[in-house]
Design a protein around this motif. Structure first.
Motif, PDB file in Angstrom:
ATOM      1  N   VAL A  11       0.862  -1.178   0.000  1.00 35.60           N
ATOM      2  CA  VAL A  11       0.000   0.000   0.000  1.00 35.60           C
ATOM      3  C   VAL A  11       0.902   1.234   0.000  1.00 35.60           C
ATOM      4  CG1 VAL A  11      -1.795   1.260   1.243  1.00 35.60           C
ATOM      5  CG2 VAL A  11      -1.813  -1.246   1.227  1.00 35.60           C
ATOM      6  N   ASP A  12       0.852   1.968  -1.082  1.00 36.61           N
ATOM      7  CA  ASP A  12       1.695   3.146  -1.270  1.00 36.61           C
ATOM      8  C   ASP A  12       1.134   4.312  -0.459  1.00 36.61           C
ATOM      9  OD1 ASP A  12       3.204   5.294  -2.125  1.00 36.61           O
ATOM     10  OD2 ASP A  12       2.796   5.013  -4.255  1.00 36.61           O
ATOM     11  N   ALA A  19      -4.916   4.501  -3.105  1.00 34.46           N
ATOM     12  CA  ALA A  19      -5.484   3.828  -1.935  1.00 34.46           C
ATOM     13  C   ALA A  19      -6.763   3.124  -2.346  1.00 34.46           C
ATOM     14  CB  ALA A  19      -5.755   4.835  -0.825  1.00 34.46           C
ATOM     15  N   GLY A  20      -6.877   1.878  -1.990  1.00 30.87           N
ATOM     16  CA  GLY A  20      -8.048   1.092  -2.372  1.00 30.87           C
ATOM     17  C   GLY A  20      -7.749   0.090  -3.472  1.00 30.87           C
ATOM     18  N   LYS A  27     -11.097  -8.138  -4.432  1.00 28.29           N
ATOM     19  CA  LYS A  27     -12.467  -8.363  -4.909  1.00 28.29           C
ATOM     20  C   LYS A  27     -12.457  -9.159  -6.217  1.00 28.29           C
ATOM     21  CE  LYS A  27     -16.557  -5.497  -5.574  1.00 28.29           C
ATOM     22  NZ  LYS A  27     -17.000  -4.104  -5.621  1.00 28.29           N
ATOM     23  N   LYS A  28     -11.605  -8.746  -7.150  1.00 29.62           N
ATOM     24  CA  LYS A  28     -11.489  -9.428  -8.437  1.00 29.62           C
ATOM     25  C   LYS A  28     -11.023 -10.878  -8.253  1.00 29.62           C
ATOM     26  CE  LYS A  28      -8.298  -9.207 -12.030  1.00 29.62           C
ATOM     27  NZ  LYS A  28      -7.202  -8.510 -12.636  1.00 29.62           N
ATOM     28  N   GLY A  50      -8.968  -0.418   5.882  1.00 32.36           N
ATOM     29  CA  GLY A  50      -7.611  -0.608   6.375  1.00 32.36           C
ATOM     30  C   GLY A  50      -6.575   0.088   5.513  1.00 32.36           C
ATOM     31  N   GLU A  51      -6.748  -0.015   4.193  1.00 31.10           N
ATOM     32  CA  GLU A  51      -5.825   0.663   3.273  1.00 31.10           C
ATOM     33  C   GLU A  51      -5.842   2.170   3.479  1.00 31.10           C
ATOM     34  OE1 GLU A  51      -5.595  -0.583  -1.032  1.00 31.10           O
ATOM     35  OE2 GLU A  51      -7.386  -1.660  -0.333  1.00 31.10           O
ATOM     36  N   ILE A  52      -7.039   2.731   3.556  1.00 33.95           N
ATOM     37  CA  ILE A  52      -7.159   4.176   3.745  1.00 33.95           C
ATOM     38  C   ILE A  52      -6.477   4.593   5.048  1.00 33.95           C
ATOM     39  CG2 ILE A  52      -8.806   6.056   4.200  1.00 33.95           C
ATOM     40  CD1 ILE A  52      -8.639   5.273   1.261  1.00 33.95           C
ATOM     41  N   ASN A  53      -6.682   3.828   6.111  1.00 35.31           N
ATOM     42  CA  ASN A  53      -6.028   4.136   7.385  1.00 35.31           C
ATOM     43  C   ASN A  53      -4.509   4.097   7.253  1.00 35.31           C
ATOM     44  OD1 ASN A  53      -8.332   4.652   8.815  1.00 35.31           O
ATOM     45  ND2 ASN A  53      -8.297   2.752   9.993  1.00 35.31           N
ATOM     46  N   MET A  54      -3.988   3.106   6.517  1.00 31.05           N
ATOM     47  CA  MET A  54      -2.537   3.019   6.346  1.00 31.05           C
ATOM     48  C   MET A  54      -1.999   4.240   5.597  1.00 31.05           C
ATOM     49  SD  MET A  54      -1.329  -0.903   5.774  1.00 31.05           S
ATOM     50  CE  MET A  54      -2.556  -1.519   4.660  1.00 31.05           C
ATOM     51  N   VAL A  55      -2.740   4.710   4.609  1.00 29.26           N
ATOM     52  CA  VAL A  55      -2.296   5.875   3.840  1.00 29.26           C
ATOM     53  C   VAL A  55      -2.387   7.147   4.689  1.00 29.26           C
ATOM     54  CG1 VAL A  55      -2.800   7.334   1.831  1.00 29.26           C
ATOM     55  CG2 VAL A  55      -2.822   4.844   1.604  1.00 29.26           C
ATOM     56  N   ILE A  56      -3.519   7.338   5.365  1.00 29.60           N
ATOM     57  CA  ILE A  56      -3.737   8.551   6.156  1.00 29.60           C
ATOM     58  C   ILE A  56      -2.769   8.640   7.336  1.00 29.60           C
ATOM     59  CG2 ILE A  56      -5.346   9.724   7.730  1.00 29.60           C
ATOM     60  CD1 ILE A  56      -7.627   8.700   5.943  1.00 29.60           C
ATOM     61  N   HIS A  57      -2.613   7.546   8.061  1.00 33.24           N
ATOM     62  CA  HIS A  57      -1.929   7.608   9.350  1.00 33.24           C
ATOM     63  C   HIS A  57      -0.512   7.042   9.375  1.00 33.24           C
ATOM     64  CE1 HIS A  57      -5.670   8.884  11.225  1.00 33.24           C
ATOM     65  NE2 HIS A  57      -6.274   7.877  10.641  1.00 33.24           N
ATOM     66  N   ALA A  58      -0.170   6.167   8.441  1.00 30.46           N
ATOM     67  CA  ALA A  58       1.089   5.429   8.593  1.00 30.46           C
ATOM     68  C   ALA A  58       2.038   5.537   7.406  1.00 30.46           C
ATOM     69  CB  ALA A  58       0.778   3.953   8.864  1.00 30.46           C
ATOM     70  N   GLY A  59       1.674   6.282   6.386  1.00 29.21           N
ATOM     71  CA  GLY A  59       2.551   6.376   5.223  1.00 29.21           C
ATOM     72  C   GLY A  59       2.603   5.099   4.412  1.00 29.21           C
TER      73      GLY A  59
END
Length: 140
Positions: A11-12, A19-20, A27-28, A50-59
């Protein structure tokens, strides 16, 4: 299937627009495996949050999705600042997201509560200054 199928995603954290992507790919992949659409929906929502949280809070971070015969396990790990108060962070509406993220429509404090809502089980391990690992399971 004795050994689980494993999907790994990076997750970048520097690219908010990507993100996402992991949840879209999961899903695919689950569709191709013939997994029940409701299960796919639950896994996709939990992964996305979870991905969004990793991007927002953890880089950023890494996500592993393991598909077993009777369940799907998602392991999301980051090396961010950690969660100072997990109990508080689990409350709907609680957020530590910065204003610039909130102005984009994210950071409403529903990430962790939604992850718990859509998973059958969820475990959070977090250490300040070291990072967070969230493990979620959805039964098949």
């Amino acid at each position: 299937m004795s050994e689980p199928l494993k999907f790994h995603f990076v997750v970048d954290g520097k690219n908010f627009t990507s993100a996402g992507q992991a949840s879209v790919n999961v899903k695919k992949n689950l569709r191709q495996l013939g997994i029940n659409p409701e299960t796919i929906r639950r896994v996709s929502i939990a992964m996305y949050e979870g991905e969004i949280n990793m991007v927002i809070h953890a880089g950023g971070g890494e996500a592993d999705v393991l598909v077993f015969e009777d369940h799907i396990k998602m392991i999301l790990a980051d090396k961010g600042p950690g969660i100072a108060n997990i109990e508080m962070a689990m409350k709907e509406g609680f957020s530590t997201a910065p204003d610039n993220i909130r102005s984009l429509g994210f950071g409403a404090g529903m990430g962790l509560p939604n992850m718990k809502r859509y998973a059958d089980s969820m475990d959070i391990e977090s250490e300040l200054g070291k990072g967070t690992t969230i493990t979620m399971t959805v039964k098949l």
